[in-house]
Motif scaffolding. Structure first.
Motif, short mmCIF file in Angstrom:
data_model
loop_
_atom_site.label_atom_id
_atom_site.label_comp_id
_atom_site.label_asym_id
_atom_site.label_seq_id
_atom_site.Cartn_x
_atom_site.Cartn_y
_atom_site.Cartn_z
N ASP A 100 -14.34 -12.24 -15.22
CA ASP A 100 -12.96 -12.76 -15.13
C ASP A 100 -12.53 -12.94 -13.68
O ASP A 100 -11.41 -12.60 -13.29
CB ASP A 100 -11.99 -11.83 -15.86
N ASP A 101 -13.48 -13.43 -12.86
CA ASP A 101 -13.23 -13.73 -11.44
C ASP A 101 -13.01 -12.49 -10.58
O ASP A 101 -12.61 -12.61 -9.41
CB ASP A 101 -12.03 -14.68 -11.27
N ASP A 102 -13.24 -11.31 -11.12
CA ASP A 102 -13.11 -10.08 -10.33
C ASP A 102 -14.48 -9.46 -10.10
O ASP A 102 -15.33 -9.43 -10.99
CB ASP A 102 -12.23 -9.06 -11.06
N ILE A 103 -14.68 -8.95 -8.88
CA ILE A 103 -15.90 -8.21 -8.59
C ILE A 103 -15.80 -6.85 -9.29
O ILE A 103 -14.88 -6.07 -9.03
CB ILE A 103 -16.09 -7.98 -7.07
N ILE A 104 -16.73 -6.56 -10.21
CA ILE A 104 -16.65 -5.31 -10.96
C ILE A 104 -17.75 -4.31 -10.58
O ILE A 104 -17.55 -3.10 -10.69
CB ILE A 104 -16.69 -5.56 -12.49
N ILE A 105 -18.90 -4.82 -10.14
CA ILE A 105 -20.00 -3.92 -9.80
C ILE A 105 -20.74 -4.46 -8.58
O ILE A 105 -21.05 -5.65 -8.50
CB ILE A 105 -21.02 -3.81 -10.97
N LEU A 106 -21.05 -3.56 -7.64
CA LEU A 106 -21.92 -3.88 -6.51
C LEU A 106 -23.27 -3.21 -6.75
O LEU A 106 -23.33 -2.09 -7.25
CB LEU A 106 -21.33 -3.36 -5.20
N ILE A 107 -24.36 -3.90 -6.39
CA ILE A 107 -25.69 -3.35 -6.59
C ILE A 107 -26.48 -3.44 -5.29
O ILE A 107 -26.66 -4.53 -4.74
CB ILE A 107 -26.45 -4.08 -7.71
N THR A 132 -14.49 -4.04 -0.80
CA THR A 132 -14.28 -4.91 -1.96
C THR A 132 -13.35 -4.22 -2.96
O THR A 132 -13.03 -3.05 -2.82
CB THR A 132 -15.61 -5.24 -2.67
N GLU A 133 -13.01 -4.98 -4.01
CA GLU A 133 -12.14 -4.40 -5.05
C GLU A 133 -12.95 -3.73 -6.16
O GLU A 133 -12.38 -3.22 -7.13
CB GLU A 133 -11.25 -5.49 -5.67
N ALA A 134 -14.28 -3.74 -6.04
CA ALA A 134 -15.14 -3.15 -7.08
C ALA A 134 -14.86 -1.66 -7.22
O ALA A 134 -14.64 -0.96 -6.24
CB ALA A 134 -16.61 -3.37 -6.74
N ARG A 135 -14.89 -1.19 -8.48
CA ARG A 135 -14.69 0.24 -8.74
C ARG A 135 -16.01 0.95 -9.07
O ARG A 135 -16.04 2.17 -9.21
CB ARG A 135 -13.72 0.43 -9.92
N PHE A 136 -17.10 0.15 -9.17
CA PHE A 136 -18.39 0.73 -9.49
C PHE A 136 -19.47 0.15 -8.58
O PHE A 136 -19.41 -1.02 -8.21
CB PHE A 136 -18.77 0.48 -10.96
N ALA A 137 -20.42 1.00 -8.25
CA ALA A 137 -21.53 0.57 -7.41
C ALA A 137 -22.81 1.22 -7.94
O ALA A 137 -22.79 2.35 -8.42
CB ALA A 137 -21.29 0.97 -5.96
N ILE A 138 -23.91 0.48 -7.86
CA ILE A 138 -25.19 0.98 -8.33
C ILE A 138 -26.20 0.93 -7.19
O ILE A 138 -26.34 -0.10 -6.52
CB ILE A 138 -25.73 0.13 -9.51
#
Length: 355
Positions: A72-79, A103-109
């Protein structure tokens, strides 16, 4: 195909390919992109999975994270990706930490294609935690972990749902790790906790040393009793007349584990063998039973179904390959050499399966 089937399919391919994966880029193509795809994201759609995503950090421009996943046009996960042969460590997490804050991401892997470490900002908003709240090893996982992984799929992703369980996952995992360490090598604090409740005298150093051995023995007996209790219950439901005999056989098979030290290489070898056999048998059926002379790998934790033996207690390592219940010792240079005996290991298991 359900997520667990996709993950098992990917896991089955890894042992065949891993020796040919020598770079981070190869790791991405062979392991990580298929994993992202298994979660339901289109790795070939740059509006959904962005490779080399730019995450400028302060005065440092052009900082790039390997992948950013959008919904939905939002960054949700960084890897952030590493080579499959690399051990994930704090330096790698620190690199991801910088990207997370930009970033606005709340999760990172953080991943090497085998281990996946999931991070969020549970401890402090907008600041990535120093430790992951969820870890997933694609070659050694429990089915219940798939339920957690499903929350990150495209169809099920919900920020609130994941955050509501993330803190519980993080602290539960940490407590389990502490318990595992304490039960294996109890600290003085752990020993004092028990000793103070059952011993009226002064807890001197000799007393603590005595209770350390008592705690270890109590732990061993407790686990054995739990195993026997469950076995008795299972056998009672399926075959009542054989219950007493079967339980007695299990008790007789248990070996005195004093002086046994399970090494990191034996554990690594055990995981390699599980990954090899995942294609033909449920991985939970492949068990390890260490002894003073060798580390045995069994099917169904049954001494009558040995898969192989790892003789890793000396400088020269051997694998004991089992055929018709006869052992042939073969010298190997390293744990990685176990992959050379894939066919023999599978053949042994199939012998037991075909009766």
């Amino acid at each position: 195909m359900d997520l667990i089937d996709k993950i098992k399919d990917l896991a089955a391919r890894i042992p065949k390919q891993i020796e040919h994966i020598q770079t981070e880029e190869a790791t991405k193509n062979a392991f990580i992109m298929p994993f992202i795809s298994a979660l339901g994201y289109d790795v070939f759609n740059p509006t959904e999975v962005i490779p080399e995503f730019t995450a400028d950090v302060g005065t440092k421009k052009g900082e790039k994270v390997d992948y950013a996943i959008k919904k939905d046009d939002d960054i949700i996960i960084l890897i952030e990706c590493k080579w499959s042969g690399a051990d994930l460590h704090q330096d790698h997490a620190s690199q991801l930490f910088r990207y997370f804050s930009a970033t606005e991401a709340r999760f990172a892997i953080l991943t090497n294609g085998i281990d996946y470490e999931f991070y969020s900002d549970i401890d402090e908003p907008n600041k990535m935690d120093s430790k992951p709240f969820f870890t997933f090893n694609i070659l050694d996982f429990q089915d219940h972990q798939i339920d957690e992984l499903k929350k990150f799929t495209k169809s099920a992703f919900s920020l609130d749902d994941i955050l509501n369980t993330a803190s519980t996952l993080k602290y539960t995992g940490a407590i389990k790790k502490i318990l595992e360490e304490e039960l294996t090598n109890p600290t003085e604090t752990f020993v004092r906790f028990f000793a103070s409740q059952i011993f009226d005298g002064r807890l001197t150093k000799p007393v603590i040393e005595q209770f350390t051995q008592i705690v270890k023995e109590a732990r061993k007996q407790f686990i054995n009793e739990q195993i026997n209790e469950r076995l008795t219950s299972a056998l009672s439901a399926n075959d009542p007349p054989k219950t007493e005999t079967a339980v007695q056989e299990v008790v007789e098979e248990q070996e005195d584990d004093r002086g046994i030290v399970t090494t990191d290489e034996e554990i690594e070898g055990y995981h390699v063998i599980k990954s090899i056999l995942r294609e033909i048998v449920e991985v939970s059926r492949v068990t390890m039973r260490d002894t003073k002379s060798y580390c045995g790998i069994l099917l169904d934790n049954n001494n009558r179904k040995p898969i192989c033996r790892l003789h890793f207690n000396h400088s020269q390592k051997y694998i004991g390959v089992i055929s018709q219940k006869n052992e042939e010792r073969i010298a190997i240079e390293s744990v990685d050499c176990l992959y050379k005996y894939t066919d023999q290991l599978k053949s042994t298991v199939l012998e037991y399966e075909q009766g």
